[in-house]
Design a protein around this motif. Sequence first.
Motif, PDB file in Angstrom:
ATOM      1  N   GLY A   1       0.827  -1.197   0.000  1.00 15.95           N
ATOM      2  CA  GLY A   1       0.000   0.000   0.000  1.00 15.95           C
ATOM      3  C   GLY A   1       0.858   1.243   0.000  1.00 15.95           C
ATOM      4  N   ASP A   2       0.196   2.391   0.018  1.00 19.70           N
ATOM      5  CA  ASP A   2       0.909   3.665   0.031  1.00 19.70           C
ATOM      6  C   ASP A   2       1.467   3.963   1.414  1.00 19.70           C
ATOM      7  OD1 ASP A   2      -1.892   4.336  -1.776  1.00 19.70           O
ATOM      8  OD2 ASP A   2       0.072   4.426  -2.699  1.00 19.70           O
ATOM      9  N   SER A   3       2.644   4.538   1.464  1.00 17.68           N
ATOM     10  CA  SER A   3       3.251   4.856   2.757  1.00 17.68           C
ATOM     11  C   SER A   3       4.159   6.060   2.647  1.00 17.68           C
ATOM     12  CB  SER A   3       4.034   3.658   3.297  1.00 17.68           C
ATOM     13  OG  SER A   3       5.140   3.379   2.478  1.00 17.68           O
ATOM     14  N   VAL A   4       4.417   6.682   3.806  1.00 23.16           N
ATOM     15  CA  VAL A   4       5.290   7.854   3.892  1.00 23.16           C
ATOM     16  C   VAL A   4       6.275   7.620   5.028  1.00 23.16           C
ATOM     17  CG1 VAL A   4       5.362  10.326   4.363  1.00 23.16           C
ATOM     18  CG2 VAL A   4       3.471   9.383   3.042  1.00 23.16           C
ATOM     19  N   THR A   5       7.532   7.919   4.784  1.00 25.29           N
ATOM     20  CA  THR A   5       8.576   7.762   5.797  1.00 25.29           C
ATOM     21  C   THR A   5       9.267   9.103   6.013  1.00 25.29           C
ATOM     22  OG1 THR A   5       8.925   5.478   5.097  1.00 25.29           O
ATOM     23  CG2 THR A   5      10.641   6.488   6.444  1.00 25.29           C
ATOM     24  N   GLN A   6       9.401   9.496   7.257  1.00 25.67           N
ATOM     25  CA  GLN A   6      10.040  10.771   7.582  1.00 25.67           C
ATOM     26  C   GLN A   6      11.266  10.583   8.452  1.00 25.67           C
ATOM     27  OE1 GLN A   6       5.780  12.724   8.663  1.00 25.67           O
ATOM     28  NE2 GLN A   6       7.558  14.013   9.105  1.00 25.67           N
ATOM     29  N   THR A   7      12.080  11.659   8.557  1.00 22.02           N
ATOM     30  CA  THR A   7      13.159  11.701   9.534  1.00 22.02           C
ATOM     31  C   THR A   7      12.552  11.350  10.876  1.00 22.02           C
ATOM     32  OG1 THR A   7      14.207  13.502   8.323  1.00 22.02           O
ATOM     33  CG2 THR A   7      14.880  13.173  10.614  1.00 22.02           C
ATOM     34  N   GLU A   8      13.176  10.402  11.548  1.00 23.89           N
ATOM     35  CA  GLU A   8      12.565   9.925  12.782  1.00 23.89           C
ATOM     36  C   GLU A   8      12.854  10.813  13.972  1.00 23.89           C
ATOM     37  OE1 GLU A   8      12.649   5.184  11.768  1.00 23.89           O
ATOM     38  OE2 GLU A   8      13.066   5.889  13.797  1.00 23.89           O
ATOM     39  N   GLY A   9      11.896  10.831  14.892  1.00 19.12           N
ATOM     40  CA  GLY A   9      12.129  11.390  16.211  1.00 19.12           C
ATOM     41  C   GLY A   9      12.291  12.885  16.261  1.00 19.12           C
ATOM     42  N   LEU A  10      13.249  13.300  17.063  1.00 17.79           N
ATOM     43  CA  LEU A  10      13.440  14.700  17.381  1.00 17.79           C
ATOM     44  C   LEU A  10      14.664  15.247  16.642  1.00 17.79           C
ATOM     45  CD1 LEU A  10      12.860  17.209  19.214  1.00 17.79           C
ATOM     46  CD2 LEU A  10      14.373  16.158  20.909  1.00 17.79           C
ATOM     47  N   VAL A  11      14.461  16.401  16.005  1.00 24.84           N
ATOM     48  CA  VAL A  11      15.564  17.116  15.380  1.00 24.84           C
ATOM     49  C   VAL A  11      15.751  18.417  16.154  1.00 24.84           C
ATOM     50  CG1 VAL A  11      16.316  18.312  13.298  1.00 24.84           C
ATOM     51  CG2 VAL A  11      15.159  16.102  13.106  1.00 24.84           C
ATOM     52  N   THR A  12      16.949  18.620  16.663  1.00 26.44           N
ATOM     53  CA  THR A  12      17.235  19.843  17.418  1.00 26.44           C
ATOM     54  C   THR A  12      18.230  20.688  16.636  1.00 26.44           C
ATOM     55  OG1 THR A  12      16.899  18.681  19.510  1.00 26.44           O
ATOM     56  CG2 THR A  12      18.060  20.784  19.601  1.00 26.44           C
ATOM     57  N   LEU A  13      17.878  21.954  16.448  1.00 27.63           N
ATOM     58  CA  LEU A  13      18.704  22.853  15.654  1.00 27.63           C
ATOM     59  C   LEU A  13      18.933  24.155  16.393  1.00 27.63           C
ATOM     60  CD1 LEU A  13      17.121  22.785  12.074  1.00 27.63           C
ATOM     61  CD2 LEU A  13      19.398  21.975  12.719  1.00 27.63           C
ATOM     62  N   THR A  14      20.060  24.767  16.114  1.00 29.40           N
ATOM     63  CA  THR A  14      20.302  26.102  16.643  1.00 29.40           C
ATOM     64  C   THR A  14      19.672  27.128  15.713  1.00 29.40           C
ATOM     65  OG1 THR A  14      22.376  25.342  17.604  1.00 29.40           O
ATOM     66  CG2 THR A  14      22.096  27.726  17.360  1.00 29.40           C
ATOM     67  N   GLU A  15      19.077  28.121  16.315  1.00 33.63           N
ATOM     68  CA  GLU A  15      18.444  29.209  15.555  1.00 33.63           C
ATOM     69  C   GLU A  15      19.403  29.749  14.497  1.00 33.63           C
ATOM     70  OE1 GLU A  15      17.610  32.453  18.123  1.00 33.63           O
ATOM     71  OE2 GLU A  15      16.100  33.340  16.813  1.00 33.63           O
ATOM     72  N   GLY A  16      18.872  29.947  13.299  1.00 30.62           N
ATOM     73  CA  GLY A  16      19.697  30.496  12.230  1.00 30.62           C
ATOM     74  C   GLY A  16      20.300  29.461  11.312  1.00 30.62           C
ATOM     75  N   LEU A  17      20.358  28.231  11.748  1.00 34.09           N
ATOM     76  CA  LEU A  17      20.893  27.163  10.896  1.00 34.09           C
ATOM     77  C   LEU A  17      19.813  26.660   9.950  1.00 34.09           C
ATOM     78  CD1 LEU A  17      23.124  25.061  13.317  1.00 34.09           C
ATOM     79  CD2 LEU A  17      23.817  26.775  11.631  1.00 34.09           C
ATOM     80  N   PRO A  18      20.250  26.035   8.825  1.00 38.79           N
ATOM     81  CA  PRO A  18      19.246  25.538   7.871  1.00 38.79           C
ATOM     82  C   PRO A  18      18.500  24.317   8.394  1.00 38.79           C
ATOM     83  CG  PRO A  18      21.463  25.035   7.127  1.00 38.79           C
ATOM     84  CD  PRO A  18      21.609  25.895   8.319  1.00 38.79           C
ATOM     85  N   VAL A  19      17.261  24.197   7.908  1.00 38.34           N
ATOM     86  CA  VAL A  19      16.392  23.083   8.289  1.00 38.34           C
ATOM     87  C   VAL A  19      16.233  22.151   7.100  1.00 38.34           C
ATOM     88  CG1 VAL A  19      14.067  22.415   9.051  1.00 38.34           C
ATOM     89  CG2 VAL A  19      15.063  24.583   9.830  1.00 38.34           C
TER      90      VAL A  19
END
Lengths: 114, 115
Positions: A1-19
Amino acid sequence: GDSVTQTEGLVTLTEGLPVMLNCTYQSTYSPFLFWYVQHLNEAPKLLLKSFTDNKRPEHQGFHATLHKSSSSFHLQKSSAQLSDSALYYCALSLASSSFSKLVFGQGTSLSVVP
Amino acid sequence: GALVYQYPRRTICKSGTSMRMECQAVGFQATSVAWYRQSPQKTFELIALSTVNSAIKYEQNFTQEKFPISHPNLSFSSMTVLNAYLEDRGLYLCGARPGGNSDYTFGSGTRLLVI
């Protein structure tokens, strides 16, 4: 069937850095892809969706490009802001008719810190 | 603008009892309503898709006998969780759309805790 997979869990970034939040999908057909953002205790809101003419959708500084060759629709932003901290869901839909449904990925929690 | 209200926002029910939750569309006609469940540590699973004047279509693993849905008009839908047990806890999300090429507008969800 159809499915979607994403970056897992928590992503922590410092302000100003690219996402960059990854999203890949599996589908027999050519689906529409969506990004939803959900802030704490609020409803998920549509952030971006793919276009049929390969234009790159942009909203609130976020953009995503649908690459059919790699079945991906990664979410990007050049500079993270504290207010971007939220849950992000990638989703696909097979059709734009009233009978279409959204298939969601597992969600990625983005935390932007000073 | 288009808004979807869900109530109650959170509720607790005893194991084996039933819980009804409601979904109200404001500012547009909710031709299609989708009910989702997000169990702890999981993503949103579609329970059923309801279109006015059409049969309600349930996804695999969800049945009308367990999750009866009413969609009597273009602004309102309700869903009941019958005989709720621990595995039914989670956030129940209602999404509505007018149809055609329109996008879903989601409510903030009803959080169900079963004790």
